[in-house]
Design a protein around this motif. Structure first.
Motif, PDB file in Angstrom:
ATOM      1  N   LYS A 143       0.264   4.671  -2.703  1.00  0.00           N
ATOM      2  CA  LYS A 143       0.731   5.791  -2.411  1.00  0.00           C
ATOM      3  C   LYS A 143       1.951   6.292  -2.892  1.00  0.00           C
ATOM      4  CE  LYS A 143      -1.701   5.334   1.468  1.00  0.00           C
ATOM      5  NZ  LYS A 143      -1.022   5.195   3.002  1.00  0.00           N
ATOM      6  N   GLN A 144       3.012   6.269  -2.872  1.00  0.00           N
ATOM      7  CA  GLN A 144       4.623   6.241  -3.721  1.00  0.00           C
ATOM      8  C   GLN A 144       4.754   6.359  -5.225  1.00  0.00           C
ATOM      9  OE1 GLN A 144       7.973   5.042  -2.326  1.00  0.00           O
ATOM     10  NE2 GLN A 144       7.691   5.249  -0.614  1.00  0.00           N
TER      11      GLN A 144
ATOM     12  N   GLU B 212       0.883   6.937  -6.202  1.00  0.00           N
ATOM     13  CA  GLU B 212       0.270   7.815  -6.900  1.00  0.00           C
ATOM     14  C   GLU B 212       0.446   9.683  -6.523  1.00  0.00           C
ATOM     15  OE1 GLU B 212      -3.603   4.912  -5.455  1.00  0.00           O
ATOM     16  OE2 GLU B 212      -2.774   7.077  -4.249  1.00  0.00           O
ATOM     17  N   LYS B 213       1.638   8.947  -6.047  1.00  0.00           N
ATOM     18  CA  LYS B 213       2.019  10.859  -4.947  1.00  0.00           C
ATOM     19  C   LYS B 213       3.577  11.495  -5.974  1.00  0.00           C
ATOM     20  CE  LYS B 213       4.274  12.797  -1.393  1.00  0.00           C
ATOM     21  NZ  LYS B 213       4.899  12.788   0.032  1.00  0.00           N
TER      22      LYS B 213
ATOM     23  N   LYS C 173       1.041  -1.911   0.037  1.00  0.00           N
ATOM     24  CA  LYS C 173       0.107   0.169   0.011  1.00  0.00           C
ATOM     25  C   LYS C 173       0.878   1.513  -0.125  1.00  0.00           C
ATOM     26  CE  LYS C 173      -4.515  -1.586   2.459  1.00  0.00           C
ATOM     27  NZ  LYS C 173      -4.856  -2.060   3.696  1.00  0.00           N
ATOM     28  N   GLU C 174       1.949   1.308   0.624  1.00  0.00           N
ATOM     29  CA  GLU C 174       3.152   2.441   0.787  1.00  0.00           C
ATOM     30  C   GLU C 174       3.565   3.339  -0.586  1.00  0.00           C
ATOM     31  OE1 GLU C 174       6.958   4.124   2.783  1.00  0.00           O
ATOM     32  OE2 GLU C 174       5.680   2.331   3.410  1.00  0.00           O
TER      33      GLU C 174
END
Length: 305
Positions: A33-34, A36-37, A29-30
């Motif tokens: 997120k990275q 997407e960021k 998940k991390e």
């Protein structure tokens, strides 16, 4: 105690693999997120670019696209590795949970069998022949007393009534009811979920379905073999038990022939010695009884009956 230790070991293994699965999921998940960021950051940078000369602008854009593309590839590669790691750990956790559930069911079945069947069988083993021997001993005493002194009828009738009421099954039931806290099976071991894993049933989804089917077939084959073996052993034990029961229930308690009414006690002693205690079959019968009992208990011990 050995069964509980094995259950505890399987449970610890399940908890360890489940913790690894949760950790891998968090890392995945991390990474998402990275990703997407990074994608959002690239879009913002394109929107904020200021006008420049055509050649300079083209060179800067090409360089920035190359940097962003390299960064995105690194994140995608990291995401793929973490996805593979999460899939691997999740599969291990499912297998470990299945092993834990199977061990839990087997342990509960073993504990139930011990308290419902084995304890009763153990009591039967310890009690084997006791009531029959007590019956014979008391009847011998009754026969002797009735022949020696007829005036004791009232007391002897009471003892005879007690002998007639001897019942191994009811005595065992009364004992187990009196100490029900010892002979009553404990509560079943319940499934202990770990870190939000609430699945308490066997998981038969791929890729563990084929493994479970194969394991079920192996267990069924083994159970069929054990059933045949147990039937043969059971027949041997039943025949041996019947032999023992025939030995211990022989009706030899009547000693009236040993008493010849005479004023001389020496005559009584001589008669007893000659007609009862000197029978050559007694020693042989006792030897056969000990040998048969030893064989019976050895079979029960070897096969866990």
């Amino acid at each position: 105690m050995k069964v509980l230790n094995e259950l505890y070991s399987v449970m610890k293994t399940y908890h360890m693999y489940n913790a690894d699965s949760i950790s891998a999921q968090s890392k995945l998940k991390e990474a998402e997120k990275q990703e997407e960021k990074q994608i959002g950051k690239s879009v913002k940078q394109e929107d904020r670019q200021t006008p420049r000369s055509p050649d300079s602008t083209a060179n800067v854009r090409i360089e920035e696209k190359h940097v962003r593309r390299s960064s995105v590839k690194k994140i995608e590669k990291m995401k793929e590795k973490r996805q593979a790691k999460y899939t691997e750990n999740k599969l291990k956790a499912i297998k470990a949970r299945n092993e834990y559930l199977l061990a839990l069911e087997a342990t509960n079945a073993s504990v139930f069998k011990y308290y419902i069947h084995d304890l009763s069988d153990l009591i039967d083993c310890c009690d084997l022949g006791y009531h029959a021997s007590l019956n014979r001993a008391l009847r011998t005493f009754l026969s002797a007393e009735l022949n020696l002194e007829q005036s004791k009828h009232e007391g002897l009738d009471a003892i005879e009534n007690a002998v007639e009421n001897l019942d191994a099954t009811s005595d065992k039931q009364r004992l187990m009811e009196m100490y029900n806290n010892v002979f009553c099976p404990p509560m079943k071991f319940e499934f202990q979920p770990h870190m939000g894993d609430m699945a308490s049933q066997l998981c038969a989804q791929q890729p563990v379905q084929s493994e479970l089917v194969q394991r079920c077939q192996q267990l069924q084959s083994r159970l069929s073999t054990l059933k045949i073996e147990n039937e043969e052993v059971k027949k041997t034990m039943e025949a041996t038990l019947q032999t023992i029961q025939d030995i211990v229930t022989v009706e030899d308690f009547d000693v009236s022939d040993c008493f010849q009414y005479s004023n001389s006690m020496e005559s009584v002693k001589s008669t007893v010695s000659e007609t009862f205690m000197s029978k050559p079959s007694i020693a042989k019968r006792r030897a056969n009884q000990q040998e048969t009992e030893q064989f019976y208990f050895t079979v029960r011990e070897c096969y866990g009956f």
